[in-house]
Design a protein around this motif. Structure first.
Motif, PDB file in Angstrom:
ATOM      1  N   GLU A   1       0.822  -1.183   0.000  1.00  0.00           N
ATOM      2  CA  GLU A   1       0.000   0.000   0.000  1.00  0.00           C
ATOM      3  C   GLU A   1       0.877   1.262   0.000  1.00  0.00           C
ATOM      4  O   GLU A   1       2.022   1.222   0.464  1.00  0.00           O
ATOM      5  CB  GLU A   1      -0.976   0.010   1.175  1.00  0.00           C
ATOM      6  N   TYR A  50      -7.399  18.562  -6.792  1.00  0.00           N
ATOM      7  CA  TYR A  50      -7.421  17.165  -7.196  1.00  0.00           C
ATOM      8  C   TYR A  50      -6.655  17.007  -8.498  1.00  0.00           C
ATOM      9  O   TYR A  50      -6.345  18.003  -9.164  1.00  0.00           O
ATOM     10  CB  TYR A  50      -8.863  16.640  -7.324  1.00  0.00           C
ATOM     11  N   TYR A  88      -3.972  18.234   4.330  1.00  0.00           N
ATOM     12  CA  TYR A  88      -3.712  16.810   4.110  1.00  0.00           C
ATOM     13  C   TYR A  88      -3.663  16.521   2.620  1.00  0.00           C
ATOM     14  O   TYR A  88      -4.473  17.043   1.854  1.00  0.00           O
ATOM     15  CB  TYR A  88      -4.828  15.951   4.709  1.00  0.00           C
ATOM     16  N   GLN A  90      -3.950  13.247  -0.142  1.00  0.00           N
ATOM     17  CA  GLN A  90      -4.512  11.903  -0.248  1.00  0.00           C
ATOM     18  C   GLN A  90      -4.321  11.394  -1.663  1.00  0.00           C
ATOM     19  O   GLN A  90      -4.559  12.141  -2.624  1.00  0.00           O
ATOM     20  CB  GLN A  90      -6.004  11.882   0.078  1.00  0.00           C
ATOM     21  N   TYR A  92      -5.695   8.800  -4.472  1.00  0.00           N
ATOM     22  CA  TYR A  92      -6.908   8.041  -4.750  1.00  0.00           C
ATOM     23  C   TYR A  92      -6.761   7.226  -6.020  1.00  0.00           C
ATOM     24  O   TYR A  92      -7.732   6.946  -6.722  1.00  0.00           O
ATOM     25  CB  TYR A  92      -8.138   8.955  -4.798  1.00  0.00           C
ATOM     26  N   SER A  95      -6.215   1.571  -3.986  1.00  0.00           N
ATOM     27  CA  SER A  95      -6.725   1.280  -2.661  1.00  0.00           C
ATOM     28  C   SER A  95      -5.669   0.548  -1.844  1.00  0.00           C
ATOM     29  O   SER A  95      -4.954  -0.314  -2.383  1.00  0.00           O
ATOM     30  CB  SER A  95      -7.975   0.397  -2.774  1.00  0.00           C
ATOM     31  N   PRO A  96      -5.529   0.834  -0.545  1.00  0.00           N
ATOM     32  CA  PRO A  96      -6.283   1.783   0.274  1.00  0.00           C
ATOM     33  C   PRO A  96      -5.858   3.227   0.020  1.00  0.00           C
ATOM     34  O   PRO A  96      -4.675   3.513  -0.166  1.00  0.00           O
ATOM     35  CB  PRO A  96      -5.949   1.349   1.694  1.00  0.00           C
ATOM     36  N   TYR A  97      -6.821   4.119   0.043  1.00  0.00           N
ATOM     37  CA  TYR A  97      -6.628   5.505  -0.391  1.00  0.00           C
ATOM     38  C   TYR A  97      -6.139   6.369   0.764  1.00  0.00           C
ATOM     39  O   TYR A  97      -6.863   7.192   1.309  1.00  0.00           O
ATOM     40  CB  TYR A  97      -7.940   6.024  -0.972  1.00  0.00           C
ATOM     41  N   PHE A  99      -4.225   8.889   3.417  1.00  0.00           N
ATOM     42  CA  PHE A  99      -3.907  10.301   3.611  1.00  0.00           C
ATOM     43  C   PHE A  99      -2.475  10.431   4.134  1.00  0.00           C
ATOM     44  O   PHE A  99      -1.955   9.511   4.783  1.00  0.00           O
ATOM     45  CB  PHE A  99      -4.829  10.927   4.671  1.00  0.00           C
ATOM     46  N   GLN A 101       0.035  12.501   6.846  1.00  0.00           N
ATOM     47  CA  GLN A 101      -0.188  12.760   8.270  1.00  0.00           C
ATOM     48  C   GLN A 101      -0.608  14.199   8.554  1.00  0.00           C
ATOM     49  O   GLN A 101      -1.007  14.510   9.685  1.00  0.00           O
ATOM     50  CB  GLN A 101       1.067  12.399   9.095  1.00  0.00           C
TER      51      GLN A 101
ATOM     52  N   LEU B  45      -6.270  12.265   9.442  1.00  0.00           N
ATOM     53  CA  LEU B  45      -7.354  11.570   8.761  1.00  0.00           C
ATOM     54  C   LEU B  45      -6.906  10.173   8.351  1.00  0.00           C
ATOM     55  O   LEU B  45      -5.783   9.990   7.864  1.00  0.00           O
ATOM     56  CB  LEU B  45      -7.770  12.356   7.516  1.00  0.00           C
ATOM     57  N   TRP B  47      -8.375   6.874   6.064  1.00  0.00           N
ATOM     58  CA  TRP B  47      -9.413   6.309   5.200  1.00  0.00           C
ATOM     59  C   TRP B  47      -9.731   4.895   5.661  1.00  0.00           C
ATOM     60  O   TRP B  47      -8.845   4.038   5.755  1.00  0.00           O
ATOM     61  CB  TRP B  47      -8.939   6.307   3.749  1.00  0.00           C
ATOM     62  N   ASP B  59     -15.059  -1.856  -0.154  1.00  0.00           N
ATOM     63  CA  ASP B  59     -13.607  -1.835  -0.312  1.00  0.00           C
ATOM     64  C   ASP B  59     -13.066  -1.279   1.005  1.00  0.00           C
ATOM     65  O   ASP B  59     -13.322  -0.122   1.316  1.00  0.00           O
ATOM     66  CB  ASP B  59     -13.250  -0.927  -1.496  1.00  0.00           C
ATOM     67  N   TRP B 101     -14.082  10.665  -6.741  1.00  0.00           N
ATOM     68  CA  TRP B 101     -12.645  10.719  -6.619  1.00  0.00           C
ATOM     69  C   TRP B 101     -12.113  12.037  -7.178  1.00  0.00           C
ATOM     70  O   TRP B 101     -12.064  12.231  -8.350  1.00  0.00           O
ATOM     71  CB  TRP B 101     -11.940   9.540  -7.230  1.00  0.00           C
ATOM     72  N   PRO B 102     -11.762  12.947  -6.258  1.00  0.00           N
ATOM     73  CA  PRO B 102     -11.519  12.728  -4.835  1.00  0.00           C
ATOM     74  C   PRO B 102     -12.800  12.772  -3.998  1.00  0.00           C
ATOM     75  O   PRO B 102     -13.876  12.555  -4.540  1.00  0.00           O
ATOM     76  CB  PRO B 102     -10.628  13.913  -4.473  1.00  0.00           C
TER      77      PRO B 102
END
Lengths: 108, 116
Positions: A1, A50, A88, A90, A92, A95-97, A99, A101, B45, B47, B59, B101-102
């Motif tokens: 991951e 994004y 933050y 992230q 995407y 998976s797992p998506y 973040f 810290q 955070l 997920w 998932d 997404w996002p």
């Protein structure tokens, strides 16, 4: 991951200064599917950016994003008082998506 | 207007069960997955996982697989996060968010406190 590491943990700057926040991934982020969120105390996170460099709806143009592969940057060109918050990243793409810290941007 | 409205704060004892909810409105609920995100006190955070409301496909993050269950009822545009046996370490704020997404829209959060 994929693990995301943000730097610095805390950034102390004054209004009107430029902020540069970093997000480094342990593996290549698929299709640069990297987002940035802002969170203020007592509030839910808000989407800023994004696709690494596309601003979300309503986000001022002093916010910009850049990077690709494993290294990404969020830049705030001229800090306003309302920009002091936690940020933050992230990914995407896979998976797992996860973040990062978080980076706390505080007033100097 | 897209909205995700979460259920209210909960105070529970260790070992108790709990289900919290997230109701979507202002968009076609079945067209977007819903993610759940944990934020422990003073922390970042995390997920947890997501669900596709059209077929309830899920998932999970490996960190949360087996510890929580994510479900949805598309007839009432609502997603759920459930525990069968809470622990003190489950104390946190839990957010739902729409996966375009996002994560483009977020609920207001549900504070879960687990204490004896």
């Amino acid at each position: 991951e994929i693990v995301l590491t943000q730097s610095p943990d805390t950034l102390s700057l004054s209004p009107a200064e430029r902020a540069t926040l970093s997000c480094r991934a342990s593996q290549t982020v698929t299709s640069n599917y990297l987002a940035w969120y802002q969170q203020k105390p007592g509030q839910a996170p808000r989407l800023l950016m994004y696709g690494a460099s596309t601003r979300a709806t309503g986000i001022p143009d002093r916010f910009s994003g850049s990077g690709s592969g494993t290294d990404f940057t969020l830049t705030i060109s001229r800090l306003e008082p309302e920009d002091f918050a936690v940020y933050y990243c992230q990914q995407y793409g896979t998976s797992p998506y996860a973040f990062g810290q978080g980076t706390k941007l505080e007033i100097k | 207007e897209v909205q995700l409205v979460q259920s209210g704060a909960e105070v529970k004892k260790p070992g108790e069960s709990l289900r919290i909810s997230c109701k979507g409105s202002g968009y076609t609920f079945t067209n977007y997955w819903i993610s759940w995100v944990r934020q422990m006190p003073g922390k970042g955070l995390e997920w947890m996982g997501r669900i596709g409301p059209s077929d309830s496909d899920t998932d999970y993050s490996p960190s949360f697989q087996g510890h929580v269950t994510i479900s949805a009822d598309k007839s009432i545009n609502t997603a759920y996060l459930q525990w069968t046996s809470l622990k003190a370490s489950d104390t946190a704020m839990y957010y739902c968010a729409r996966n375009n997404w996002p994560l483009d829209y977020w609920g207001q959060g549900t504070l879960v406190t687990v204490s004896s």
